[in-house]
Enzyme design. Sequence first.
Site, PDB file in Angstrom:
ATOM      1  N   HIS A  85      23.431  -4.606  13.390  1.00 48.42           N
ATOM      2  CA  HIS A  85      22.900  -5.949  13.625  1.00 48.42           C
ATOM      3  C   HIS A  85      22.286  -6.478  12.327  1.00 48.42           C
ATOM      4  O   HIS A  85      22.901  -7.272  11.633  1.00 48.42           O
ATOM      5  CB  HIS A  85      21.886  -5.911  14.775  1.00 48.42           C
ATOM      6  CG  HIS A  85      21.277  -7.250  15.090  1.00 48.42           C
ATOM      7  ND1 HIS A  85      19.954  -7.402  15.425  1.00 48.42           N
ATOM      8  CD2 HIS A  85      21.813  -8.479  15.106  1.00 48.42           C
ATOM      9  CE1 HIS A  85      19.709  -8.682  15.642  1.00 48.42           C
ATOM     10  NE2 HIS A  85      20.826  -9.364  15.455  1.00 48.42           N
ATOM     11  N   PRO A 109      22.297  -6.701  20.491  1.00 53.90           N
ATOM     12  CA  PRO A 109      22.991  -7.697  19.669  1.00 53.90           C
ATOM     13  C   PRO A 109      23.960  -7.141  18.628  1.00 53.90           C
ATOM     14  O   PRO A 109      24.695  -7.912  18.022  1.00 53.90           O
ATOM     15  CB  PRO A 109      21.844  -8.431  18.976  1.00 53.90           C
ATOM     16  CG  PRO A 109      20.743  -7.437  18.898  1.00 53.90           C
ATOM     17  CD  PRO A 109      20.894  -6.529  20.093  1.00 53.90           C
ATOM     18  N   CYS A 132      14.252  -2.553  16.528  1.00 52.94           N
ATOM     19  CA  CYS A 132      14.043  -3.924  16.040  1.00 52.94           C
ATOM     20  C   CYS A 132      14.487  -4.963  17.065  1.00 52.94           C
ATOM     21  O   CYS A 132      13.713  -5.843  17.443  1.00 52.94           O
ATOM     22  CB  CYS A 132      14.801  -4.151  14.736  1.00 52.94           C
ATOM     23  SG  CYS A 132      14.108  -3.251  13.352  1.00 52.94           S
ATOM     24  N   HIS A 133      15.756  -4.872  17.488  1.00 54.99           N
ATOM     25  CA  HIS A 133      16.270  -5.911  18.375  1.00 54.99           C
ATOM     26  C   HIS A 133      16.979  -5.335  19.584  1.00 54.99           C
ATOM     27  O   HIS A 133      17.748  -6.017  20.248  1.00 54.99           O
ATOM     28  CB  HIS A 133      17.196  -6.859  17.613  1.00 54.99           C
ATOM     29  CG  HIS A 133      16.567  -7.391  16.367  1.00 54.99           C
ATOM     30  ND1 HIS A 133      16.817  -6.848  15.126  1.00 54.99           N
ATOM     31  CD2 HIS A 133      15.656  -8.376  16.170  1.00 54.99           C
ATOM     32  CE1 HIS A 133      16.090  -7.478  14.219  1.00 54.99           C
ATOM     33  NE2 HIS A 133      15.376  -8.413  14.818  1.00 54.99           N
ATOM     34  N   GLY A 134      16.775  -4.029  19.841  1.00 56.30           N
ATOM     35  CA  GLY A 134      17.227  -3.446  21.099  1.00 56.30           C
ATOM     36  C   GLY A 134      18.697  -3.101  21.201  1.00 56.30           C
ATOM     37  O   GLY A 134      19.248  -3.036  22.294  1.00 56.30           O
TER      38      GLY A 134
END
Lengths: 182, 426, 294
Positions: free
Chosen positions: A122, A156, A141-143
């Site tokens: 990502h 993501p 950080c963003h899963g």
Amino acid sequence: MAETTTHVAEPTRRDFLYIATGAAAAVGGATLVWPFIQSLAPDAATKAAGAPVEVDLTPIAEGQIVKIFWRGNLIFIRHRSAQEIKAAQDVNVASLRDPQADSERVKNGKDQWLVVYGNCTHLGCVPLGNAGEYNGWFCPCHGSVFDTSGRVRGGPAPINLPIPPYSFVSDTKLIIGQEATA
Amino acid sequence: MSQHSTTYVPKSAFGRWFESRLPIAGLVHSSFVAFPVPRNLTYFWTFGAILVFMLVSQIVTGVFLAMYYTPNAAMAFQSVEHIMRDVNYGWLIRYLHANGASMFFIAVYIHIFRNFYYGSYKAPREVLYILGVIIFILMMATAFMGYVLPWGQMSFWGATVITNLFSAIPVVGETIVHYLWGGYSVGNPTLNRFFSLHYLLPFMIAGVVILHIWALHVPGQNNPTGIPIKSGKDAVPFTPYATIKDIFAVVVFMIFFAYWVFYIPNYLGHADNYIPANPAVTPAHIVPEWYFLPFYAILRAIPDKLGGVIAMFSAILIWVFMPWLDTSKVRSTAYRPLYKQFFWVFVAVCVLLGWLGSRPAEGWYVIASQICTVYYFAHFLIVLPVLGFVERPLPLPNSILESVMGVQKGGAGMPAGANAEPQSKG
Amino acid sequence: MMKRTLLIAAAALGLSAPAFAAGETPVPPQLKWSFQGPFGTFDRAQLQRGFKVYREVCASCHGLTYVAFRNLAEPGGPEFSEAQVKALAAEYKIQDGPNEAGDMFERPGRPADRFPAPFPNENAAAAANGGKAPPDLSLMAKARTYERGFPWFITDVFRQYSENGADYLVALLNGYEEAPAGFTVPQGGHYNKYYPGHVIAMPKPLSDGQVEYPKNEAGQPQAPETVDQYARDVTAFLTWTAEPHLEARKRLGFQVMLFLIVLAGLLYFTKKKIWARVGGEVDGHATPPMTHNP
């Protein structure tokens, strides 16, 4: 004006001179930029330091993930258990975001060794090992979620964790940065 | 830049829309296109353009070097060697920068002495000239700090000697020096701050250069006759006439520059600076870069610490007063037969001082330095004021055109009345 | 040229010695180098021999720490093969680490490594060498010079003389001799004609036949195995270590000069053409004005 007379007398030669001078100056200017741009590229020391690195696999226990660096990039070497291998293999490849069979991601006959780049696809954070829904990796950080083959399964991240070039020198030694020549 | 009475009208609709909001194209047009230039300028007048080129060259090469250099006392020397050995074309960029400093000074000295010869410092160009002196002082500071950055033996000892100059100041001297160093000797904090300032000062120079050019565009350029533009026939538009001449001169200067960079890149440096800085050993002869040598000779000529420092700084600061020290009514030395001789003696004295600055401070070298120093100041304090009263200048031509067109038929020149130099007021 | 030859001959015969009183240092003779001048290049075989001299003689005390093994295979240098460099690097022990246990360890060198320093630090180097640390040699050819004086420093610009460091090094290596009568050499010092002050800490490093040179087809050494030849070869090698891009620099320089001269020529005619519009360029001023007015 004197200009007019010269212009009429020798139109082509005058134009040729201006064009030649302008072209030479343009070529010179463009060439001058070259060394400066080139200097931004990795320097000789960096390139030489990016030589392949050898990794001894004997101390890596089953279930353990080891981090090493090659060319400044983080690389995970994961010693997978039979259960983790099975989990990676028993997946409907077509259902994946970035479809890739587990067999394409390990060396033939070396199913227990998974070698992947250690930065989330990502935005480059380092995912946590043995974590997430598939017990592969989970990026805090963003899963983004990765399975035990390093394939993206949620979140993501657009693609699987990439595989660096590497090859086995022997059963217990691999070399990162160099594919087998055969 | 000051000519707001621009007749420039952009051709495109967008151009007119933009121009009414930010009239920058008109500014450029009036300053560098339509600007009237005396038609008799020699190649000595191209050094302004050469200096602009050198400033840009130094900033560009410097910005790239700063990407590869490490301003730390433990690593600076090694990082320079890294640039020289490993960085792609690093050797080229560093040699361009190191030799570029010398080229910059060669050009600036020619520029300064052209100004001395043709009286360009005289009214109405005093402010223009003083801005030039400020640029020169900033250049010296920048060059000095730049030379410290490779952290070789000359870097270290040059920094030690020059910063110690300030310790000559009574009472606060030592404190000032400690503030300059950021410690009790030249060390890592000194190197670090010199790097910061070495990066900052060129942009300050660029700022003053803009003022310098602005101030040039008010009275317009001086010329070899020293007499102002009187009619359009005395001048040509800046573009294309001065532009093409400047570009040609810049390229010729680049040939000269390239010769040093590619064939004798270390000639102007010191061998000692390829030895890493060592606070325990002083090189046999501490010599500054060649462009500081005349001032260094003046410093050493005075047998007193404070006196030497004062003399050295005065040697530059005295330039500021030149417009008022020179009492002659005539600008150009071409019409001053007596001053012409004094001018060349002065040039010889400056060159001699430079050579003496490179010699060890002993024996007759010291005496010669002292004689030259006395003459240097006498030139400004005695020759310039007295000569204006004593000398009988040659008759001046009535106009630039008359001077240069003596044997030639008149050309087109500027449209009549395009410009009248405001100098007639002064 | 003749003068230079005479100078060299004089120096070789030691004729110049009496001309210099104690404290005066003679001027090193100017030698002929393959890398001098605008088209100069290194002699590969000489650099390889020079490296052998460095390795077998100098390396025990002097480092070469800015040079990496890989440099030896790069174009413009001795140009050893990649395999030779790899094998050579592996002969050196490089300190690396810390490992997982936190310990530093030694491993065989790789081409990317730099030459390890012979001593762990400067104090150790000084302690092992009678109080004076042997300097690193990577930059030696640029870090040494000798006084040129007027007017030679001006003619040097036109001659492109930049081999002063190299000439000095050869002179120094050849400059060991008996101290003249009346000159006392202090304990731990050695008399050298060319060293400033004449007392050098380094003992005479080279002697004839000390380093075996590669043989040519006839079974003879490629170059004479003499002190003078060793000195020239190791100096050529050190010139390369000090200026590894010398060949690239001179090559690029020629191209740049050529281009700039052509561009300047074109600009000159362009400028003439443009100024013709206003009746040609008129520089300067008339003094005294208008005496020759028609």
